[in-house]
Enzyme design. Structure first.
Site, short mmCIF file in Angstrom:
data_model
loop_
_atom_site.label_atom_id
_atom_site.label_comp_id
_atom_site.label_asym_id
_atom_site.label_seq_id
_atom_site.Cartn_x
_atom_site.Cartn_y
_atom_site.Cartn_z
N LYS A 1 2.01 -6.57 8.46
CA LYS A 1 1.82 -5.51 7.48
C LYS A 1 1.50 -6.14 6.13
O LYS A 1 2.33 -6.82 5.53
CB LYS A 1 3.08 -4.64 7.38
CG LYS A 1 2.95 -3.47 6.41
CD LYS A 1 4.22 -2.64 6.41
CE LYS A 1 4.12 -1.46 5.45
NZ LYS A 1 5.37 -0.66 5.44
N LYS B 1 -1.35 -3.54 10.27
CA LYS B 1 -1.56 -2.52 9.25
C LYS B 1 -1.95 -3.20 7.94
O LYS B 1 -1.28 -4.14 7.52
CB LYS B 1 -0.26 -1.73 9.04
CG LYS B 1 -0.33 -0.64 7.99
CD LYS B 1 1.02 0.05 7.81
CE LYS B 1 0.91 1.16 6.76
NZ LYS B 1 2.20 1.83 6.54
#
Length: 325
Positions: free
Chosen positions: A196, A249
């Protein structure tokens, strides 16, 4: 031309049926996970200004949302909670009657066939907007793990099918796995936000989830967008700690990372098609600059081609409609 030797690749592109016959990458409705923002109160369906078509909904509107998803053939949702009350330790995140816990029970009772994924973090619930406990201006990693684990267990108790921790604390998969196992939820998988990045593409999400940091930023625990090898180390740690899925992400600017994660690790890979990616296309389409259907399907297909098995996307409803065509 008689003496030329070359390949005639266009033979396999001549007609739509021929192109479909040899198509290498396929997007299915089963691949799509739809994010939902649940708020406290009644008769609430607030449009998110920066995310056209996305709403915050109260519990009494959840069935309407779920009915639409089931009719479209979307089988999975990920729930984000927006509480009325916040405090320094995000206690509403792990409260048995927290908004996400209530939403999980509501969905599983009325729509048991749907897969319910619970986002597991503290940022929406803390008054400072960070993903952990703040001590002397720093995020206290190990103290935060205790509360994140409590959150995961409470979500599993409420009936979540999958726990999806997004906090990026070191050791969060190990802590959650141990907590779930000790509480009798060894059957509940962990869908880790393994990679992330500290991305500029999250802005509209923070409008929807009311989760902007009140000081500083999240670069001390989310990843530097310039780093590739670090992503492999993060993913390896989560695999070693017992993750069942790996999330990358954002998706679109990190397709290279996604491909490498898929090549290295034999776990289901999830692309998170984030809010900024969604909003840019919606804005461009509203201005007539792009064909929304074509660009959405091209983008989602690129994520599948890069190795994603599943895609968390605000375009899930749109994409399901396009696939029906």
């Amino acid at each position: 031309m008689e003496d030329l030797q070359f390949k005639r690749h266009r033979r396999l592109r001549k007609t739509e049926s021929m192109r479909a016959l040899v198509r290498e990458t396929h997007l299915r409705k089963e691949d799509l996970i739809y994010p939902i923002f649940v708020v406290e109160g009644e008769q609430i369906k607030n449009a998110v200004a920066s995310m056209p078509g996305v709403h915050q909904v109260s519990l009494d509107h959840l069935s309407e949302e779920m009915n639409e998803l089931e009719q479209l053939g979307i089988r999975s949702v990920i729930l984000f909670g927006v509480p009325n009350e916040k405090d320094e330790v995000g206690s509403q995140a792990y409260h048995n009657e927290g908004i996400v816990q209530q939403a999980i029970r509501h969905v599983k009772e009325a729509h048991p066939s749907l897969t319910v994924i619970a986002d597991t973090c503290l940022c929406q619930y803390t008054d400072h907007g960070h993903c952990g406990v703040v001590r002397d201006g720093e995020i206290a990693n190990d103290e935060s793990l205790e509360l994140i684990t409590k959150t995961a267990v409470s979500q599993a108790e409420a009936g979540a099918d999958i726990i999806a921790p997004s906090n990026m604390m070191d050791g969060f998969v190990a802590a959650i796995r141990k907590g779930l196992d000790n509480a009798g939820y060894s059957h509940v998988p962990v869908m880790s936000y393994a990679v992330k990045y500290a991305s500029a593409f999250y802005g509209p999400f923070r409008d929807a989830a009311h989760s902007s940091p009140q000081f500083g930023d999240r670069r001390a625990y989310q990843m530097d967008p310039a780093n590739r090898l670090e992503a492999m180390r993060e993913a390896q740690s989560d695999v070693d700690e017992g993750a069942d899925f790996l999330i990358v992400k954002p998706a679109l600017s990190y397709l290279d990372i996604m491909r490498e994660v898929k090549d290295r690790f034999n776990l289901p890979l999830v692309a998170y098609n984030v809010s900024g990616e969604y909003s840019m296309i919606k804005a461009a389409a509203a201005n007539g600059w792009v064909n929304e259907e074509e660009i959405v399907m091209e983008k989602l297909t690129s994520m599948k081609r890069a190795g994603a098995d599943l895609i968390i996307t605000y375009f899930a409803k749109d994409a399901a409609g396009y696939l029906d065509k």
